[in-house]
Design a protein around this motif. Structure first.
Motif, PDB file in Angstrom:
ATOM      1  N   ALA A 128     -25.685  17.409 -31.180  1.00 15.80           N
ATOM      2  CA  ALA A 128     -24.964  16.155 -31.052  1.00 15.80           C
ATOM      3  C   ALA A 128     -23.599  16.107 -31.264  1.00 15.80           C
ATOM      4  O   ALA A 128     -23.100  17.138 -32.276  1.00 15.80           O
ATOM      5  CB  ALA A 128     -25.834  14.914 -31.800  1.00 15.80           C
ATOM      6  N   VAL A 129     -22.779  15.440 -30.911  1.00 16.50           N
ATOM      7  CA  VAL A 129     -21.500  15.263 -31.283  1.00 16.50           C
ATOM      8  C   VAL A 129     -21.325  14.203 -32.181  1.00 16.50           C
ATOM      9  O   VAL A 129     -21.745  13.110 -31.769  1.00 16.50           O
ATOM     10  CB  VAL A 129     -20.334  15.124 -30.261  1.00 16.50           C
ATOM     11  CG1 VAL A 129     -18.836  14.901 -30.745  1.00 16.50           C
ATOM     12  CG2 VAL A 129     -20.536  16.152 -29.204  1.00 16.50           C
ATOM     13  N   VAL A 130     -20.769  14.260 -33.374  1.00 14.57           N
ATOM     14  CA  VAL A 130     -20.508  13.044 -34.488  1.00 14.57           C
ATOM     15  C   VAL A 130     -19.633  11.926 -33.919  1.00 14.57           C
ATOM     16  O   VAL A 130     -18.537  12.283 -33.375  1.00 14.57           O
ATOM     17  CB  VAL A 130     -20.118  13.519 -35.719  1.00 14.57           C
ATOM     18  CG1 VAL A 130     -19.570  12.378 -36.437  1.00 14.57           C
ATOM     19  CG2 VAL A 130     -21.311  14.523 -36.402  1.00 14.57           C
ATOM     20  N   VAL A 131     -20.114  10.665 -33.748  1.00 14.25           N
ATOM     21  CA  VAL A 131     -19.303   9.762 -33.165  1.00 14.25           C
ATOM     22  C   VAL A 131     -18.540   9.016 -34.431  1.00 14.25           C
ATOM     23  O   VAL A 131     -19.085   8.562 -35.182  1.00 14.25           O
ATOM     24  CB  VAL A 131     -20.110   8.409 -32.654  1.00 14.25           C
ATOM     25  CG1 VAL A 131     -19.149   7.575 -32.119  1.00 14.25           C
ATOM     26  CG2 VAL A 131     -20.821   8.954 -31.330  1.00 14.25           C
ATOM     27  N   ALA A 132     -17.271   9.394 -34.412  1.00 15.04           N
ATOM     28  CA  ALA A 132     -16.321   9.006 -35.614  1.00 15.04           C
ATOM     29  C   ALA A 132     -15.612   7.708 -35.189  1.00 15.04           C
ATOM     30  O   ALA A 132     -15.225   7.350 -34.192  1.00 15.04           O
ATOM     31  CB  ALA A 132     -15.359  10.015 -35.689  1.00 15.04           C
ATOM     32  N   ASP A 133     -15.977   6.752 -36.200  1.00 17.03           N
ATOM     33  CA  ASP A 133     -15.401   5.205 -36.181  1.00 17.03           C
ATOM     34  C   ASP A 133     -14.066   5.534 -37.275  1.00 17.03           C
ATOM     35  O   ASP A 133     -14.556   5.303 -38.231  1.00 17.03           O
ATOM     36  CB  ASP A 133     -16.127   4.406 -36.626  1.00 17.03           C
ATOM     37  CG  ASP A 133     -15.518   2.797 -36.753  1.00 17.03           C
ATOM     38  OD1 ASP A 133     -14.649   2.602 -36.025  1.00 17.03           O
ATOM     39  OD2 ASP A 133     -16.007   2.044 -37.640  1.00 17.03           O
ATOM     40  N   ALA A 157     -17.719   9.795 -27.955  1.00 19.67           N
ATOM     41  CA  ALA A 157     -19.037   8.898 -28.135  1.00 19.67           C
ATOM     42  C   ALA A 157     -20.109   9.322 -26.881  1.00 19.67           C
ATOM     43  O   ALA A 157     -21.149   8.609 -26.767  1.00 19.67           O
ATOM     44  CB  ALA A 157     -18.649   7.442 -28.057  1.00 19.67           C
ATOM     45  N   ASP A 158     -19.730  10.362 -26.337  1.00 13.88           N
ATOM     46  CA  ASP A 158     -20.501  11.022 -25.184  1.00 13.88           C
ATOM     47  C   ASP A 158     -22.011  11.334 -26.006  1.00 13.88           C
ATOM     48  O   ASP A 158     -22.049  12.065 -27.045  1.00 13.88           O
ATOM     49  CB  ASP A 158     -20.113  12.225 -24.546  1.00 13.88           C
ATOM     50  CG  ASP A 158     -18.930  11.716 -23.929  1.00 13.88           C
ATOM     51  OD1 ASP A 158     -18.875  11.834 -22.703  1.00 13.88           O
ATOM     52  OD2 ASP A 158     -17.699  11.648 -24.418  1.00 13.88           O
ATOM     53  N   VAL A 159     -23.235  11.073 -25.407  1.00 11.88           N
ATOM     54  CA  VAL A 159     -24.462  11.516 -26.054  1.00 11.88           C
ATOM     55  C   VAL A 159     -24.716  12.885 -25.191  1.00 11.88           C
ATOM     56  O   VAL A 159     -24.694  12.966 -24.203  1.00 11.88           O
ATOM     57  CB  VAL A 159     -25.515  10.362 -25.419  1.00 11.88           C
ATOM     58  CG1 VAL A 159     -27.035  11.169 -25.918  1.00 11.88           C
ATOM     59  CG2 VAL A 159     -25.255   9.121 -26.291  1.00 11.88           C
ATOM     60  N   THR A 160     -24.824  13.616 -26.359  1.00 10.67           N
ATOM     61  CA  THR A 160     -25.011  15.169 -25.750  1.00 10.67           C
ATOM     62  C   THR A 160     -26.600  15.790 -26.666  1.00 10.67           C
ATOM     63  O   THR A 160     -26.830  16.902 -25.995  1.00 10.67           O
ATOM     64  CB  THR A 160     -24.008  16.148 -26.362  1.00 10.67           C
ATOM     65  OG1 THR A 160     -23.879  16.101 -27.943  1.00 10.67           O
ATOM     66  CG2 THR A 160     -22.654  15.490 -25.751  1.00 10.67           C
ATOM     67  N   ALA A 161     -27.252  14.993 -26.950  1.00 15.18           N
ATOM     68  CA  ALA A 161     -28.347  15.575 -27.666  1.00 15.18           C
ATOM     69  C   ALA A 161     -29.692  14.374 -27.719  1.00 15.18           C
ATOM     70  O   ALA A 161     -29.324  13.266 -27.075  1.00 15.18           O
ATOM     71  CB  ALA A 161     -28.154  15.969 -29.005  1.00 15.18           C
ATOM     72  N   ASP A 162     -30.706  14.504 -28.278  1.00 13.15           N
ATOM     73  CA  ASP A 162     -31.864  13.641 -28.212  1.00 13.15           C
ATOM     74  C   ASP A 162     -31.672  12.763 -29.436  1.00 13.15           C
ATOM     75  O   ASP A 162     -32.652  12.188 -29.566  1.00 13.15           O
ATOM     76  CB  ASP A 162     -33.285  14.186 -28.008  1.00 13.15           C
ATOM     77  CG  ASP A 162     -33.414  15.309 -29.189  1.00 13.15           C
ATOM     78  OD1 ASP A 162     -32.719  15.574 -30.219  1.00 13.15           O
ATOM     79  OD2 ASP A 162     -34.365  16.133 -28.891  1.00 13.15           O
ATOM     80  N   PHE A 163     -30.697  12.907 -30.129  1.00 13.02           N
ATOM     81  CA  PHE A 163     -30.380  11.747 -31.095  1.00 13.02           C
ATOM     82  C   PHE A 163     -28.990  11.639 -31.321  1.00 13.02           C
ATOM     83  O   PHE A 163     -28.164  12.310 -30.445  1.00 13.02           O
ATOM     84  CB  PHE A 163     -30.897  12.339 -32.520  1.00 13.02           C
ATOM     85  CG  PHE A 163     -29.961  13.632 -33.030  1.00 13.02           C
ATOM     86  CD1 PHE A 163     -28.984  13.420 -34.024  1.00 13.02           C
ATOM     87  CD2 PHE A 163     -30.304  15.015 -32.411  1.00 13.02           C
ATOM     88  CE1 PHE A 163     -28.173  14.613 -34.312  1.00 13.02           C
ATOM     89  CE2 PHE A 163     -29.678  16.155 -33.016  1.00 13.02           C
ATOM     90  CZ  PHE A 163     -28.575  15.829 -33.943  1.00 13.02           C
ATOM     91  N   ALA A 186     -23.759   8.965 -36.063  1.00 15.63           N
ATOM     92  CA  ALA A 186     -22.192   8.205 -36.172  1.00 15.63           C
ATOM     93  C   ALA A 186     -21.826   8.227 -37.570  1.00 15.63           C
ATOM     94  O   ALA A 186     -22.659   7.703 -38.685  1.00 15.63           O
ATOM     95  CB  ALA A 186     -22.469   6.816 -35.483  1.00 15.63           C
ATOM     96  N   ARG A 187     -20.742   8.404 -37.695  1.00 14.04           N
ATOM     97  CA  ARG A 187     -20.012   8.188 -39.238  1.00 14.04           C
ATOM     98  C   ARG A 187     -19.046   7.042 -39.300  1.00 14.04           C
ATOM     99  O   ARG A 187     -17.949   7.291 -38.491  1.00 14.04           O
ATOM    100  CB  ARG A 187     -19.328   9.519 -39.642  1.00 14.04           C
ATOM    101  CG  ARG A 187     -20.541  10.614 -39.705  1.00 14.04           C
ATOM    102  CD  ARG A 187     -19.599  11.892 -40.254  1.00 14.04           C
ATOM    103  NE  ARG A 187     -19.689  11.919 -41.692  1.00 14.04           N
ATOM    104  CZ  ARG A 187     -18.805  12.209 -42.545  1.00 14.04           C
ATOM    105  NH1 ARG A 187     -17.431  12.218 -41.972  1.00 14.04           N
ATOM    106  NH2 ARG A 187     -18.732  12.456 -43.724  1.00 14.04           N
TER     107      ARG A 187
END
Length: 264
Positions: free
Chosen positions: A164-169, A177-183, A186-187
């Motif tokens: 997964a790529v961490v979605v940073a806000d 925010a691309d989904v790259t894994a099965d989970f 987000a931070r």
């Protein structure tokens, strides 16, 4: 429970007397926090190696269904050549993670904001990440904070490995925010001290909606994506982890509880 919401760590002086009841022994702060939120991202593992005894104590202090996410050690990620991180990765994975059992959540491999994307070196690093630890399956997320990672080539690498790529806000780092894994991981780092819950009610409503969409296999609107998910990919339910961390940290517990209230 497939959507978990939490905070970063549990030892923080400004939470004493507000989030933590006045007079609560410090040794019981984890126990209290774990009954107010559903997950915690542990930052201590970023700075030093823990022991099996410590991981076991953490697991025993929290209720069933609670999950810890772990920040991977800086010695593995803060280096010029990532392909040489194998020894540091192995030391971390063998330090007792398996003692957490089913309370072990994803591992967040956080990179310095100055670390630029080198396709070959980053691919070599991803290949070093183990799939198992002590019989437990591991889930990996990468928190990249340099604009050079905002490219399809990077997303191809992590998608191929279910990372997964961490979605940073965050106002300071690029958002992917691309989904790259099965989970999804987000931070949320843009809390404001003058707001009791850190985020305005409308913003919390938006994050609740995004979490539900992610959990159902969808893609929420309003977040920056780089490369669309491959066409024809079946929608599958996903675990989601959202952490209120940094920003106005004193507001993190209230923000997490406010979001949990919206998700119930």
């Amino acid at each position: 429970m497939s959507i978990r919401v939490g905070i970063g760590g549990w030892t923080y002086e400004p939470w004493r007397g507000s989030f933590y009841p006045k007079g609560l022994p410090h040794a019981r702060e984890l126990e209290h926090a774990a009954r107010a939120v559903t997950s915690i991202e542990v930052n201590g593992t970023f700075y030093r190696t823990q022991t099996p005894k410590t991981f076991r104590a953490w697991a025993e202090a929290v209720p069933e269904g609670f999950v810890f996410s772990l920040k991977a050690p800086r010695y593995a990620t803060n280096r010029r050549v990532l392909a040489e991180a194998g020894e540091s990765i192995g030391k971390f994975v063998d330090s007792g993670l398996a003692e957490l059992g089913d309370k072990l959540g994803p591992i967040n491999w956080q990179f310095a904001p100055t670390k630029a994307f080198d396709p070959d070196d980053f691919a070599a690093f991803l290949d070093l990440l183990p799939e198992m630890a002590g019989g437990l399956a591991l889930r990996h997320a990468v928190e990249v904070r340099h604009e050079s990672f905002c490219c399809p080539a990077f997303l191809d690498l992590v998608r191929a490995r279910n990372v997964a790529v961490v979605v940073a806000d965050s106002p300071d780092y690029p958002q992917i925010a691309d989904v790259t894994a099965d989970f999804v991981y987000a931070r949320l780092q843009d809390a404001k001290a003058e707001i009791e819950t850190g985020y305005e009610a409308a913003a919390l409503d938006d994050w609740a909606d995004r979490a539900r969409r992610w959990e159902k296999g969808g893609t929420p609107e309003g977040l920056r994506t780089i490369a669309p998910h491959p066409a024809g990919t079946a929608k599958k339910k996903r675990d989601c982890f959202l952490y209120f961390i940094n920003g106005a940290k004193e507001r993190a517990p209230a923000a997490a509880q406010a979001l949990l209230g919206r998700l119930k």
